[in-house]
Motif scaffolding. Structure first.
Motif, PDB file in Angstrom:
ATOM      1  N   LYS A 152     -20.631   0.470  -4.074  1.00  0.00           N
ATOM      2  CA  LYS A 152     -19.871   1.651  -3.637  1.00  0.00           C
ATOM      3  C   LYS A 152     -20.770   2.656  -2.924  1.00  0.00           C
ATOM      4  O   LYS A 152     -21.970   2.747  -3.142  1.00  0.00           O
ATOM      5  CB  LYS A 152     -19.205   2.323  -4.846  1.00  0.00           C
ATOM      6  N   TYR A 211     -14.444   6.371  -9.950  1.00  0.00           N
ATOM      7  CA  TYR A 211     -14.273   5.948  -8.550  1.00  0.00           C
ATOM      8  C   TYR A 211     -15.105   4.694  -8.267  1.00  0.00           C
ATOM      9  O   TYR A 211     -14.695   3.820  -7.494  1.00  0.00           O
ATOM     10  CB  TYR A 211     -14.685   7.080  -7.591  1.00  0.00           C
ATOM     11  N   ASP A 212     -16.280   4.611  -8.919  1.00  0.00           N
ATOM     12  CA  ASP A 212     -17.151   3.455  -8.691  1.00  0.00           C
ATOM     13  C   ASP A 212     -16.547   2.179  -9.278  1.00  0.00           C
ATOM     14  O   ASP A 212     -16.713   1.087  -8.722  1.00  0.00           O
ATOM     15  CB  ASP A 212     -18.546   3.707  -9.276  1.00  0.00           C
ATOM     16  N   PRO A 218     -11.533   0.841   1.873  1.00  0.00           N
ATOM     17  CA  PRO A 218     -11.807   2.219   1.470  1.00  0.00           C
ATOM     18  C   PRO A 218     -10.660   2.761   0.636  1.00  0.00           C
ATOM     19  O   PRO A 218      -9.502   2.366   0.815  1.00  0.00           O
ATOM     20  CB  PRO A 218     -11.927   2.958   2.813  1.00  0.00           C
ATOM     21  N   PRO A 278     -15.947   0.979  -0.746  1.00  0.00           N
ATOM     22  CA  PRO A 278     -16.516  -0.249  -1.313  1.00  0.00           C
ATOM     23  C   PRO A 278     -17.444  -0.911  -0.296  1.00  0.00           C
ATOM     24  O   PRO A 278     -17.190  -0.879   0.909  1.00  0.00           O
ATOM     25  CB  PRO A 278     -15.286  -1.126  -1.578  1.00  0.00           C
ATOM     26  N   CYS A 296     -13.912   1.074  -6.781  1.00  0.00           N
ATOM     27  CA  CYS A 296     -14.522   0.410  -5.629  1.00  0.00           C
ATOM     28  C   CYS A 296     -14.900  -1.028  -5.953  1.00  0.00           C
ATOM     29  O   CYS A 296     -14.855  -1.906  -5.082  1.00  0.00           O
ATOM     30  CB  CYS A 296     -15.770   1.170  -5.187  1.00  0.00           C
TER      31      CYS A 296
END
Length: 302
Positions: free
Chosen positions: A9, A149-150, A159, A28, A153
Motif C-alpha cells: 500500500k 486502510y492498509d 485505488p 494498492p 489495500c
C-alpha cells in the motif's frame, strides 16, 4: 501447497484524519507479500515458519507448537514474539483451526525491498487471515490496530476510498488520469520508524473538527480531479493545513524546498516514499541529492 497473496500500500491523501473516521484515498501496489503453506499428516501439532526477503535471503525462522503456540525455537526472538501474538489473536477468532493436530510448513516472501515500507505488517495480517479463514480487519484490531486502510489495500486491486467509521466502507476507484506519466514515487532512503510517535502526536492534540471536515473534502476532491494542476493544488493545500495544525515540517521543506513540483508525504510523515509531480530535470535533481530510487506511478500502482 496453498498459496496466498496480499498487496502492499501507499497512502495518497487522508493520513492522520483517517483515525477520526475521515475518508482516505489509498493506492494498492503491484508489490506485496506471499504466503505458501504445506500441510503434512506425517508429523503433527507444529508450525514451521520461515520468512524471506525479496532477494531470497532468510529474514527469520520460528517453530511453534500448534495448539499452545509456544515458541520452540527461533532465529529472532523479537520477530517470533510478534508473529506469536498475531497467531494467538487469530486463534481467538478461529480456535478450531489450532486444534487440528496438523503440521504446517509456512513460508512468506516479500516482493519488494524490506526497507520500502509498503506494508509487511498489513500484508502479513491479511495473509494469515486468508489462511486461517478469519476477518482481517478483526485481526488487525486485535494486533496492530491501524486505521485499516492498509488491510483494505491488501485485498483490493484498484485505488480505494476508505473509511472505518461508523463502519468499514471501501469504494474501488477507476483513475482515468491521463497524467499518470507525470507522477513518480521517490524513496527517502529511510524506512518510516516514526509512525507511532507522530501518530500519537496527532492523537494527543485537541480535535479540530472544522479542519478534519475541510481536509476530508480535499480527500474527496482528489478522487475527482481530471488534470495534474488540480491534483497538485489539493495535495499542497492538504499538507499545508495539516502542517500548520501538527507543527511538523513536510519533507519538501526539509529536503526539497527549491523543487518546483509538488511533493506529497505518504502515510505518516518522516520516511518511506513521497509522491513527486514531474518537472523538467526531475531525475537529475533527485539523484544529485542522493535519492536514486525513483519509480513511475504506473510501475508500482495497480
Amino acid at each position: 501447497m496453498k498459496t496466498f497473496r496480499s498487496n502492499g500500500k501507499l497512502f495518497l491523501i487522508g493520513e492522520y484524519i483517517v483515525m477520526d473516521g475521515a475518508k482516505a484515498f489509498a493506492l494498492p501496489t503491484k508489490f506485496g507479500q506471499c504466503l505458501f503453506v504445506e500441510d503434512s499428516s506425517e508429523k503433527s501439532n507444529q508450525i514451521i515458519w520461515s520468512a524471506y526477503k525479496a532477494d531470497d535471503s532468510l529474514w527469520f525462522e520460528v517453530q511453534f507448537q500448534l495448539d499452545s503456540l509456544e515458541i520452540l525455537s527461533t532465529t529472532n526472538q523479537k520477530l517470533a514474539n510478534s508473529l506469536q501474538n498475531i497467531l494467538i489473536q487469530a486463534k481467538s477468532l478461529n480456535p478450531d483451526f489450532f486444534n487440528s493436530n496438523n503440521f504446517y510448513t509456512c513460508k512468506t516472501k516479500l516482493e519488494y525491498p524490506q526497507e520500502w515500507g509498503l506494508g509487511s505488517s498489513s500484508t502479513l495480517i491479511d495473509l494469515i487471515s486468508q489462511w486461517i479463514e478469519i476477518n482481517p480487519f478483526e485481526l488487525n484490531q486485535l494486533t496492530f490496530n491501524t486505521s485499516g486502510y492498509d488491510i483494505a489495500c491488501a485485498h483490493h486491486n484498484k485505488p480505494i476510498l476508505y473509511t472505518n467509521q461508523p463502519q468499514i466502507e471501501v469504494e474501488e476507484l477507476d483513475l482515468n488520469w491521463d497524467f499518470k506519466d507525470k507522477l513518480f514515487f521517490v524513496y527517502l532512503n529511510q524506512k518510516q520508524d516514526t509512525q507511532a510517535v507522530v501518530g500519537n502526536h496527532y492523537k494527543n492534540k485537541p480535535k479540530d473538527w472544522g479542519l478534519i471536515n475541510d481536509l476530508s473534502e480535499l480527500v474527496l476532491d482528489a478522487t475527482k480531479v481530471d488534470n495534474l494542476t488540480d491534483l497538485e493544488s489539493i495535495l499542497d493545500e492538504y499538507q499545508d493545513r495539516l502542517e500548520a495544525f501538527m507543527q511538523i515540517p513536510q519533507p519538501k521543506e526539509l529536503y526539497f524546498s527549491d523543487y518546483e513540483g509538488s511533493i506529497k508525504s505518504l502515510g505518516a510523515w518522516g520516511g518511506d516514499f513521497v509522491l513527486v509531480t514531474y518537472r523538467e530535470g526531475m531525475e537529475t535533481y533527485f539523484k544529485a541529492k542522493g535519492y536514486d530510487t525513483i519509480i513511475p506511478f504506473t510501475e508500482i500502482i495497480l
